[in-house]
Motif scaffolding. Structure first.
Motif, mmCIF file in Angstrom:
data_model
loop_
_atom_site.group_PDB
_atom_site.id
_atom_site.type_symbol
_atom_site.label_atom_id
_atom_site.label_comp_id
_atom_site.label_asym_id
_atom_site.label_seq_id
_atom_site.Cartn_x
_atom_site.Cartn_y
_atom_site.Cartn_z
ATOM 1 N N TYR A 20 48.552 25.785 40.981
ATOM 2 C CA TYR A 20 48.887 26.868 41.689
ATOM 3 C C TYR A 20 47.621 27.972 41.691
ATOM 4 O O TYR A 20 46.814 28.707 41.920
ATOM 5 N N PRO A 21 47.316 28.493 43.503
ATOM 6 C CA PRO A 21 46.064 28.946 44.023
ATOM 7 C C PRO A 21 46.293 30.093 43.355
ATOM 8 O O PRO A 21 45.201 31.006 43.435
ATOM 9 N N GLU A 22 47.408 30.574 43.093
ATOM 10 C CA GLU A 22 47.356 32.073 42.739
ATOM 11 C C GLU A 22 46.299 32.112 41.325
ATOM 12 O O GLU A 22 45.046 32.932 41.263
ATOM 13 N N ILE A 23 46.673 30.849 40.253
ATOM 14 C CA ILE A 23 45.990 31.125 39.275
ATOM 15 C C ILE A 23 44.873 30.625 39.167
ATOM 16 O O ILE A 23 43.604 31.153 38.747
ATOM 17 N N ALA A 24 44.021 29.776 40.223
ATOM 18 C CA ALA A 24 42.588 29.272 40.420
ATOM 19 C C ALA A 24 42.446 30.490 41.125
ATOM 20 O O ALA A 24 40.462 30.687 40.772
ATOM 21 N N ARG A 25 42.497 31.285 42.060
ATOM 22 C CA ARG A 25 41.728 32.535 42.444
ATOM 23 C C ARG A 25 41.585 33.417 41.024
ATOM 24 O O ARG A 25 40.475 34.112 41.186
ATOM 25 N N ILE A 26 42.924 34.025 40.915
ATOM 26 C CA ILE A 26 42.182 34.751 39.462
ATOM 27 C C ILE A 26 41.481 35.060 38.875
ATOM 28 O O ILE A 26 40.335 35.021 38.211
ATOM 29 N N THR A 27 41.328 33.350 38.218
ATOM 30 C CA THR A 27 41.308 33.381 37.039
ATOM 31 C C THR A 27 38.816 32.885 37.674
ATOM 32 O O THR A 27 38.883 32.609 36.120
ATOM 33 N N SER A 28 39.019 32.089 38.515
ATOM 34 C CA SER A 28 38.331 32.303 38.973
ATOM 35 C C SER A 28 36.619 33.338 39.582
ATOM 36 O O SER A 28 35.662 32.893 40.251
ATOM 37 N N SER A 29 37.154 33.842 40.127
ATOM 38 C CA SER A 29 37.350 35.654 39.859
ATOM 39 C C SER A 29 36.154 36.454 39.211
ATOM 40 O O SER A 29 36.756 36.366 38.564
ATOM 41 N N LYS A 30 35.272 37.470 38.788
ATOM 42 C CA LYS A 30 34.123 37.178 38.110
ATOM 43 C C LYS A 30 34.510 38.752 37.994
ATOM 44 O O LYS A 30 34.399 39.362 36.539
ATOM 45 N N ARG A 31 35.794 39.417 38.641
ATOM 46 C CA ARG A 31 36.064 40.975 38.494
ATOM 47 C C ARG A 31 37.436 40.489 39.698
ATOM 48 O O ARG A 31 37.302 40.303 40.506
ATOM 49 N N ALA A 32 38.610 42.037 39.092
ATOM 50 C CA ALA A 32 39.162 42.278 39.928
ATOM 51 C C ALA A 32 39.608 43.969 39.641
ATOM 52 O O ALA A 32 39.174 44.431 38.837
ATOM 53 N N THR A 33 40.331 43.879 40.671
ATOM 54 C CA THR A 33 40.628 46.025 40.393
ATOM 55 C C THR A 33 42.785 45.720 40.484
ATOM 56 O O THR A 33 43.350 45.372 40.965
ATOM 57 N N VAL A 34 42.842 47.124 39.686
ATOM 58 C CA VAL A 34 44.151 46.783 39.120
ATOM 59 C C VAL A 34 44.672 48.408 39.316
ATOM 60 O O VAL A 34 43.646 49.319 39.117
ATOM 61 N N ALA A 35 45.943 48.568 39.599
ATOM 62 C CA ALA A 35 46.326 50.049 39.386
ATOM 63 C C ALA A 35 47.123 50.143 38.227
ATOM 64 O O ALA A 35 48.039 49.458 38.875
ATOM 65 N N LEU A 36 46.592 51.049 37.439
ATOM 66 C CA LEU A 36 47.425 51.320 35.313
ATOM 67 C C LEU A 36 48.001 52.247 36.436
ATOM 68 O O LEU A 36 47.465 53.740 36.138
ATOM 69 N N SER A 37 49.291 53.082 36.386
ATOM 70 C CA SER A 37 50.250 54.038 36.484
ATOM 71 C C SER A 37 49.482 55.458 37.749
ATOM 72 O O SER A 37 49.062 56.630 37.742
ATOM 73 N N GLY A 38 48.989 54.302 38.520
ATOM 74 C CA GLY A 38 48.390 54.458 40.155
ATOM 75 C C GLY A 38 46.678 54.958 39.783
ATOM 76 O O GLY A 38 46.547 55.418 40.644
ATOM 77 N N ARG A 39 46.373 54.760 38.785
ATOM 78 C CA ARG A 39 45.011 54.530 38.854
ATOM 79 C C ARG A 39 44.273 53.496 38.275
ATOM 80 O O ARG A 39 44.459 52.618 38.114
ATOM 81 N N THR A 40 43.714 53.548 39.304
ATOM 82 C CA THR A 40 42.233 52.121 39.579
ATOM 83 C C THR A 40 41.957 51.744 38.003
ATOM 84 O O THR A 40 40.629 52.744 37.661
ATOM 85 N N ARG A 41 41.283 50.559 38.186
ATOM 86 C CA ARG A 41 40.639 49.986 36.703
ATOM 87 C C ARG A 41 40.658 48.022 37.865
ATOM 88 O O ARG A 41 40.964 47.990 37.526
ATOM 89 N N GLU A 42 38.744 48.515 36.810
ATOM 90 C CA GLU A 42 38.081 47.533 37.942
ATOM 91 C C GLU A 42 38.053 46.493 36.099
ATOM 92 O O GLU A 42 38.016 46.667 35.070
ATOM 93 N N LEU A 43 38.530 44.562 36.331
ATOM 94 C CA LEU A 43 38.720 44.247 35.596
ATOM 95 C C LEU A 43 37.073 43.639 35.397
ATOM 96 O O LEU A 43 36.958 42.627 36.415
ATOM 97 N N HIS A 44 37.129 42.973 34.161
ATOM 98 C CA HIS A 44 35.547 42.171 34.144
ATOM 99 C C HIS A 44 36.162 40.387 33.111
ATOM 100 O O HIS A 44 36.555 40.486 32.411
ATOM 101 N N ASN A 45 36.514 39.552 33.902
ATOM 102 C CA ASN A 45 36.427 38.444 33.080
ATOM 103 C C ASN A 45 36.040 37.602 32.056
ATOM 104 O O ASN A 45 34.391 38.441 32.184
#
Length: 289
Positions: A197-222
């Protein structure tokens, strides 16, 4: 024009069904059977994890193993299976989900920065579940599955059967339950399936990601600190932890020119888990050279 459409409609339906069946078959197709872990080279490294397997992804050969057939809890490694089931359903990634009180962990009382009432997209919930291993996000994904959480659990168990995992039992989407069990060798097969699944490989091999929670941006760390670290080329990764499971890691990485899967179950702590991975990587590099 209406007559032409009427004539074409049955053909289009047949073509659409054929494409859907082919896609479902590809998603459910189990990885090539792995050799018996007991026949592999015994693991002589001073690793801490109680259950270990290292698999050459190209050949399926087990390179190292330690008690890899023991059935034990796998904690949040479950979320690799959860992600596959969610993606198999092909729901719209932008659809909005809401974290509810039902998503709060009342079994282990694990913490989450995602508050009840938070709105987020299905895509961001998937990123949270895989990058930060957030249990509320994984629970919300299962609740929003077609037919609800009970239908999700049935699909999860069907996926286990489709992958030929005879020693794996999964009861819920987060891995918090000690009844979510598997073996190191079958977790390696889960990892191989998730890598398709390319999406699983991409997400889990990223050091960090950015998501929007109720309109507010939050940075995630692996949760795997080796992802993005110097000298590591990690293609897929997932960590896990509960008291029953200990510290766990499933990881696909490059060792020289070959891809290998490393599974560590029931290490005593995060530092031991990282040290085990480093020892295995060093041993593999010596073997390759």
């Amino acid at each position: 024009m209406n007559t032409a459409h009427a004539l074409l409609r049955p053909l289009l339906i047949v073509l659409a069904l054929s494409a859907a069946l082919a896609e479902a078959k590809a998603a459910a197709e189990p990885p090539a059977p792995a050799p018996d872990a007991a026949a592999a080279q015994p693991l002589r490294l001073p690793v801490n994890a109680k259950h270990v397997v290292v698999v050459d992804d190209a050949t399926g050969n087990v390179l190292m193993a330690r008690d890899a057939a023991a059935i034990v809890p796998i904690a949040s490694l479950t979320k690799l299976m959860t992600a596959m089931v969610i993606l198999d359903a092909r729901q719209h990634p932008a659809e909005r989900l809401r974290i509810s009180d039902d998503d709060v962990d009342r079994l282990k009382h694990s913490k989450s920065f995602v508050r009840v009432g938070t709105e987020l997209s299905r895509q961001d919930a998937l990123e949270l579940a895989l990058v930060s291993s957030d249990n509320r996000a994984a629970s919300a994904l299962a609740r929003a599955y077609p037919g609800g959480e009970s239908a999700f659990v049935r699909a999860l168990q069907a996926k286990v059967r489709a992958l030929g995992l005879r020693n794996t039992s999964l009861q819920e989407p987060t891995g918090l339950s000690p009844q979510n069990t598997s073996t190191a060798i079958e977790v390696a097969r889960i990892t191989a399936a998730a890598a398709r699944y390319p999406e699983i490989a991409r997400i889990t091999s990223s050091k960090r990601a950015t998501v929007a929670l109720s309109g507010r941006t939050r940075e995630l760390h692996n949760t795997n600190r080796l992802v993005g670290a110097k000298g590591w080329n990690i293609l897929l990764s997932k960590t896990g932890y509960t008291d029953e499971a200990g510290r766990c890691l499933a990881m696909r990485m490059m060792s020289g020119a070959r891809a290998v899967t490393v599974v560590l179950l029931d290490a005593d702590g995060s530092a031991h888990r990282l040290r085990d991975a480093a020892l295995i990587r060093k041993s593999l590099s010596r073997t390759t050279s």
